[in-house]
Design an enzyme around this catalytic site. Sequence first.
Site, PDB file in Angstrom:
ATOM      1  N   GLY A 297      47.182  94.998 -13.310  1.00 10.84           N
ATOM      2  CA  GLY A 297      48.304  95.337 -13.907  1.00 10.84           C
ATOM      3  C   GLY A 297      49.774  94.804 -13.447  1.00 10.84           C
ATOM      4  O   GLY A 297      49.936  94.794 -12.238  1.00 10.84           O
TER       5      GLY A 297
ATOM      6  N   ILE B 208      43.439 100.423  13.951  1.00 12.03           N
ATOM      7  CA  ILE B 208      42.414  99.422  13.535  1.00 12.03           C
ATOM      8  C   ILE B 208      42.160  98.717  14.709  1.00 12.03           C
ATOM      9  O   ILE B 208      40.823  98.458  14.941  1.00 12.03           O
ATOM     10  CB  ILE B 208      43.011  98.543  12.666  1.00 12.03           C
TER      11      ILE B 208
ATOM     12  N   GLU C 219      47.921  94.229  23.207  1.00 14.27           N
ATOM     13  CA  GLU C 219      49.209  94.850  22.566  1.00 14.27           C
ATOM     14  C   GLU C 219      50.325  94.622  23.519  1.00 14.27           C
ATOM     15  O   GLU C 219      50.256  94.606  24.538  1.00 14.27           O
ATOM     16  CB  GLU C 219      48.526  96.413  22.679  1.00 14.27           C
TER      17      GLU C 219
ATOM     18  N   ILE D 227      47.431  93.823  13.286  1.00 13.60           N
ATOM     19  CA  ILE D 227      48.468  94.369  13.567  1.00 13.60           C
ATOM     20  C   ILE D 227      49.332  95.295  12.618  1.00 13.60           C
ATOM     21  O   ILE D 227      50.452  95.572  12.637  1.00 13.60           O
ATOM     22  CB  ILE D 227      49.522  93.198  14.001  1.00 13.60           C
ATOM     23  N   GLY D 228      48.468  95.668  11.886  1.00 15.89           N
ATOM     24  CA  GLY D 228      48.696  96.737  10.673  1.00 15.89           C
ATOM     25  C   GLY D 228      48.670  96.286   9.342  1.00 15.89           C
ATOM     26  O   GLY D 228      48.180  95.194   9.005  1.00 15.89           O
TER      27      GLY D 228
ATOM     28  N   HIS E 106      30.024 129.990  21.273  1.00 16.48           N
ATOM     29  CA  HIS E 106      29.722 129.486  22.505  1.00 16.48           C
ATOM     30  C   HIS E 106      28.071 128.682  22.536  1.00 16.48           C
ATOM     31  O   HIS E 106      27.294 129.739  22.036  1.00 16.48           O
ATOM     32  CB  HIS E 106      29.658 130.142  23.675  1.00 16.48           C
TER      33      HIS E 106
END
Length: 462
Positions: free
Chosen positions: A118, A183, A202, A265-266, A439
């Site tokens: 679409g 991720i 990182e 990296i996202g 418990h």
Amino acid sequence: MANDASTVFDLVILGGGSGGYAAALRGAQLGLDVALIEKDKLGGTCLHRGCIPTKALLHAGELADQAREGAKFGVKSTFDGIDMAGVHKYKDGVVSGLYKGLQGLVASRKITYVEGEGRLSSPTSVDVNGQRYEGRHILLATGSVPKTLPGLEIDGDRIISSDHGLVLDRVPESAIILGGGVIGVEFASAWKSFGTDVTIVEGLPHLVPAEDENSSKLLERAFRKRGIAFSLGSFFEKAEYTDKGVKVSLANGKEYEAEVLLVAIGRGPVSQGLGYEEAGVAMDRGFVLADEYCRTNVETISAVGDLIPTLQLAHVGFAEGILVAERLAGLNPVPVDYDGVPRVTYCHPEVASVGITEEKAKEVYGADKVVTLKYNLAGNGRSKILNTTGEIKLVQVRDGAVVGVHMVGDRMGEQVGEAQLIYNWEALPAEVAQLIHAHPTQSEALGEAHLALAGKPLHSHD
């Protein structure tokens, strides 16, 4: 183009992922006439390339680790390797079952479902498959795709995204993972369990940098014990092919080589070429801008999910989609409190949190007004039985409510539901301390942490 519907829909939704289908289901439930348009598969990233398949891989990895470690529990077990075809059959079976269920659910709500790509053609219409679907309101929910860096080309072979990682037909001998967020650490955890030699790169000072620093340090300690290597605080510079794989160079001069490089990296929004800007929708770096009610600057258009700059979580998409549907149906929904959304990273050990970090609390309330408490899982019977270590950290406003719960340990994701109630109901430690937890359970650790914060510790030192 002709509208293929005899009447204008109340709501036309572009995108059938978490946010889009949640809006469709809730809207139809409230009596709205809904059209839902999806170019790929109903369920979107979460169901097919994200939440569900990655957690299936992680569970397979957990079973592999248990097979290796059976002797610790007096169980004679052996680990004979990973059958990736079998892993994918299991994973795909989970996805397929959920997919069929979702298809049936959408059909049962009398939603007009349209398969095809679409494009927003006006503030009140979407074009797809040569047809125009008119709506009194349009909801944009086109989601996200894995991001990469300039000059770093994902080839699907040696340099891969999470999409490729989920269908890899082999266990890589070695892997570099670019990105130590959710991720990246989830793939690192699964691959290490499968037998891969993993190194995470990182650029920021810690793994899972969006979490409380204490949680990051606990995860780093656990990953070191597992033999997962990581480089922190230096950014990626370049990647080159070698005879056997890929070499990655960092800004600090360090180099790493491996069979594959996973770029984690996202995720970036899917918005380009879909007519959003032409319709006058305000955008920033590809994201559609929306207010707390998911309204864009165009009166007839809303947007939800990974397309807008909020938390990229499936359950956030669900909440935003429901909010839009209820608003359009004339209800008075409450905006999403994004700090109150539970967040879970499903690596081994798990990282779970709700509320704000200690650092953020000090910014908001002042350092002298913030109290913290750490409860070590070594004092929790069920955690000892499961052979897991970790901590629960509480962040409290002095003499006030708990504003942050941060947990590291196996199965901590299953404890975040109660933590969510504690934060969102602004509970005082003394109020939580009154509740009796079964418990032995791991949820008992959350109760004991609040007992300690309330000044009456039981299985922990004063």
